[in-house]
Write a protein that holds these residues in place. Structure first.
Motif, PDB file in Angstrom:
ATOM      1  N   MET A   1       0.929  -1.249  -0.176  1.00 15.22           N
ATOM      2  CA  MET A   1       0.455  -0.261  -0.220  1.00 15.22           C
ATOM      3  C   MET A   1       0.854   1.203   0.674  1.00 15.22           C
ATOM      4  N   PHE A   2       1.956   1.508   0.872  1.00 17.52           N
ATOM      5  CA  PHE A   2       2.661   2.443   0.580  1.00 17.52           C
ATOM      6  C   PHE A   2       3.372   2.543  -0.056  1.00 17.52           C
ATOM      7  N   ASP A   3       3.770   1.151  -0.890  1.00 17.00           N
ATOM      8  CA  ASP A   3       4.576   1.414  -2.461  1.00 17.00           C
ATOM      9  C   ASP A   3       4.117   2.009  -2.952  1.00 17.00           C
ATOM     10  N   ARG A   4       2.631   2.536  -3.273  1.00 19.83           N
ATOM     11  CA  ARG A   4       2.480   2.797  -4.003  1.00 19.83           C
ATOM     12  C   ARG A   4       2.334   4.057  -4.002  1.00 19.83           C
ATOM     13  N   TYR A   5       1.664   4.924  -2.728  1.00 14.50           N
ATOM     14  CA  TYR A   5       2.173   6.366  -2.638  1.00 14.50           C
ATOM     15  C   TYR A   5       3.708   7.143  -2.700  1.00 14.50           C
ATOM     16  N   ILE A   6       4.246   5.862  -2.483  1.00 15.19           N
ATOM     17  CA  ILE A   6       5.554   6.187  -2.485  1.00 15.19           C
ATOM     18  C   ILE A   6       5.990   6.582  -3.763  1.00 15.19           C
ATOM     19  N   GLY A   7       5.836   5.436  -4.368  1.00 14.55           N
ATOM     20  CA  GLY A   7       6.051   5.536  -6.310  1.00 14.55           C
ATOM     21  C   GLY A   7       5.186   7.016  -6.745  1.00 14.55           C
ATOM     22  N   VAL A   8       3.680   6.935  -6.462  1.00 18.19           N
ATOM     23  CA  VAL A   8       4.031   8.655  -6.955  1.00 18.19           C
ATOM     24  C   VAL A   8       3.797   9.745  -6.457  1.00 18.19           C
ATOM     25  N   ALA A   9       4.623   9.286  -5.073  1.00 16.39           N
ATOM     26  CA  ALA A   9       5.098  10.488  -4.737  1.00 16.39           C
ATOM     27  C   ALA A   9       6.375  10.870  -5.570  1.00 16.39           C
ATOM     28  N   GLU A  10       6.986   9.250  -6.354  1.00 22.21           N
ATOM     29  CA  GLU A  10       9.084   9.771  -6.818  1.00 22.21           C
ATOM     30  C   GLU A  10       8.621  10.459  -7.804  1.00 22.21           C
ATOM     31  N   ALA A  11       7.428  10.359  -8.293  1.00 23.98           N
ATOM     32  CA  ALA A  11       7.088  10.447 -10.146  1.00 23.98           C
ATOM     33  C   ALA A  11       6.729  12.076 -10.183  1.00 23.98           C
ATOM     34  N   VAL A  12       6.236  12.352  -8.637  1.00 26.58           N
ATOM     35  CA  VAL A  12       5.556  13.989  -9.125  1.00 26.58           C
ATOM     36  C   VAL A  12       6.324  14.928  -9.631  1.00 26.58           C
ATOM     37  N   PRO A  13       7.930  15.573  -9.000  1.00 29.31           N
ATOM     38  CA  PRO A  13       8.766  16.103  -9.754  1.00 29.31           C
ATOM     39  C   PRO A  13       9.379  15.902 -11.373  1.00 29.31           C
ATOM     40  N   ILE A  14       9.113  14.879 -12.128  1.00 30.01           N
ATOM     41  CA  ILE A  14       9.677  13.965 -14.016  1.00 30.01           C
ATOM     42  C   ILE A  14       8.298  14.837 -13.850  1.00 30.01           C
ATOM     43  N   ALA A  15       7.366  14.748 -13.480  1.00 30.76           N
ATOM     44  CA  ALA A  15       6.000  14.993 -14.317  1.00 30.76           C
ATOM     45  C   ALA A  15       5.504  16.551 -14.246  1.00 30.76           C
ATOM     46  N   PHE A  16       6.165  17.504 -12.805  1.00 31.49           N
ATOM     47  CA  PHE A  16       6.410  19.139 -13.221  1.00 31.49           C
ATOM     48  C   PHE A  16       7.149  19.059 -14.478  1.00 31.49           C
ATOM     49  N   GLY A  17       8.440  18.392 -14.266  1.00 32.58           N
ATOM     50  CA  GLY A  17       9.527  18.646 -15.565  1.00 32.58           C
ATOM     51  C   GLY A  17       9.345  18.456 -16.495  1.00 32.58           C
ATOM     52  N   GLN A  18       8.051  17.791 -16.799  1.00 30.19           N
ATOM     53  CA  GLN A  18       7.808  17.192 -18.714  1.00 30.19           C
ATOM     54  C   GLN A  18       7.264  18.434 -18.483  1.00 30.19           C
ATOM     55  N   ILE A  19       6.212  18.573 -17.931  1.00 31.26           N
ATOM     56  CA  ILE A  19       4.991  19.630 -18.208  1.00 31.26           C
ATOM     57  C   ILE A  19       6.748  21.319 -18.681  1.00 31.26           C
ATOM     58  N   LEU A  20       7.598  21.614 -17.959  1.00 30.54           N
ATOM     59  CA  LEU A  20       7.976  23.067 -17.471  1.00 30.54           C
ATOM     60  C   LEU A  20       8.903  22.223 -19.496  1.00 30.54           C
ATOM     61  N   TYR A  21       9.121  21.165 -19.235  1.00 28.55           N
ATOM     62  CA  TYR A  21      10.194  20.539 -20.439  1.00 28.55           C
ATOM     63  C   TYR A  21       9.368  20.846 -21.933  1.00 28.55           C
TER      64      TYR A  21
ATOM     65  N   SER B   1      11.787  14.066 -27.294  1.00 29.96           N
ATOM     66  CA  SER B   1      12.186  14.739 -26.373  1.00 29.96           C
ATOM     67  C   SER B   1      10.687  15.235 -25.558  1.00 29.96           C
ATOM     68  N   PHE B   2      10.829  15.658 -26.873  1.00 28.18           N
ATOM     69  CA  PHE B   2       9.062  16.109 -26.686  1.00 28.18           C
ATOM     70  C   PHE B   2       7.660  15.192 -27.070  1.00 28.18           C
ATOM     71  N   GLN B   3       8.007  13.764 -26.965  1.00 28.75           N
ATOM     72  CA  GLN B   3       6.975  13.000 -27.165  1.00 28.75           C
ATOM     73  C   GLN B   3       7.032  12.259 -26.211  1.00 28.75           C
ATOM     74  N   ALA B   4       8.533  11.866 -25.898  1.00 25.49           N
ATOM     75  CA  ALA B   4       8.333  11.110 -24.671  1.00 25.49           C
ATOM     76  C   ALA B   4       7.559  11.703 -23.438  1.00 25.49           C
ATOM     77  N   ASP B   5       7.330   9.871 -23.032  1.00 20.70           N
ATOM     78  CA  ASP B   5       6.133  10.309 -21.215  1.00 20.70           C
ATOM     79  C   ASP B   5       7.341   9.992 -20.192  1.00 20.70           C
ATOM     80  N   LEU B   6       7.488  10.916 -19.640  1.00 16.96           N
ATOM     81  CA  LEU B   6       8.837  10.693 -18.262  1.00 16.96           C
ATOM     82  C   LEU B   6       7.770   9.954 -17.482  1.00 16.96           C
ATOM     83  N   THR B   7       6.851   9.852 -17.327  1.00 18.47           N
ATOM     84  CA  THR B   7       5.950   9.707 -16.034  1.00 18.47           C
ATOM     85  C   THR B   7       5.506   8.371 -16.316  1.00 18.47           C
ATOM     86  N   ALA B   8       5.437   7.917 -17.558  1.00 20.88           N
ATOM     87  CA  ALA B   8       5.056   6.450 -17.647  1.00 20.88           C
ATOM     88  C   ALA B   8       6.485   5.690 -17.456  1.00 20.88           C
TER      89      ALA B   8
END
Length: 167
Positions: free
Chosen positions: A1-21, A36-43
């Motif tokens: 259960m906690f692993d899922r939340y930690i995984g989502v939290a670990e991906a948050v900076p990548i998601a924001f970085g991808q939006i800015l990029y 690079s524009f078309q890559a989905d870093l969160t996935a």
């Protein structure tokens, strides 16, 4: 259960970085056509967290994630100075949070990156004659991912609180 939340939290900076990029790359014709524009870093990071990619790809995304967490720690320190100046929020509290939570997630990403790199080196090494029938070691992500950031956050927070209360 906690692993899922930690995984989502670990991906948050990548998601924001991808939006800015992507916001930077979309302004040019060459940028829109780039891979690079078309890559989905969160996935990509979610696949690496599940162990569904190779060691080289996992090393790349976890190294990128660790860099994002280091940037967030530095940004937290800078914003702490601004919050202290503008609103009188204690810099020590913001500094203790910035230097305990963000580096803990950076440690998780760095540990996974080192693990992926060592798996990649093991795959690249030539096999000995007596081990020809065995499969090579493949990358497997860290199990129970929540232990590293929780433990590191608690230890770092206790350390920083001790330093700031003594000084």
């Amino acid at each position: 259960m906690f692993d899922r939340y930690i995984g989502v939290a670990e991906a948050v900076p990548i998601a924001f970085g991808q939006i800015l990029y992507r916001s930077v790359l979309k302004n040019s014709r060459k940028g829109k056509g780039s891979a690079s524009f078309q890559a989905d870093l969160t996935a990509w990071i979610r696949q690496a967290q599940r162990g569904k990619c190779g060691p080289e790809e996992a090393y790349g995304i976890f190294s990128l994630s660790a860099a994002h967490w280091a940037f967030l720690a530095a940004f937290g320190i800078m914003s702490g100075m601004l919050l202290d100046y503008l609103f009188g929020i204690s810099f020590d509290v913001v500094l203790a949070l910035s230097l305990s939570v963000f580096p803990a997630f950076g440690l998780l990403s760095a540990a996974d990156a080192v693990r992926a790199r060592s798996a990649g080196k093991a795959n690249a090494a030539p096999k000995r004659a007596d081990k020809r029938g065995e499969d090579r070691r493949t990358y497997r992500p860290i199990a129970h991912r929540w232990i590293i950031p929780v433990t590191a956050s608690v230890v770092l927070a206790a350390g920083w609180i001790g330093v700031f209360s003594a000084g």
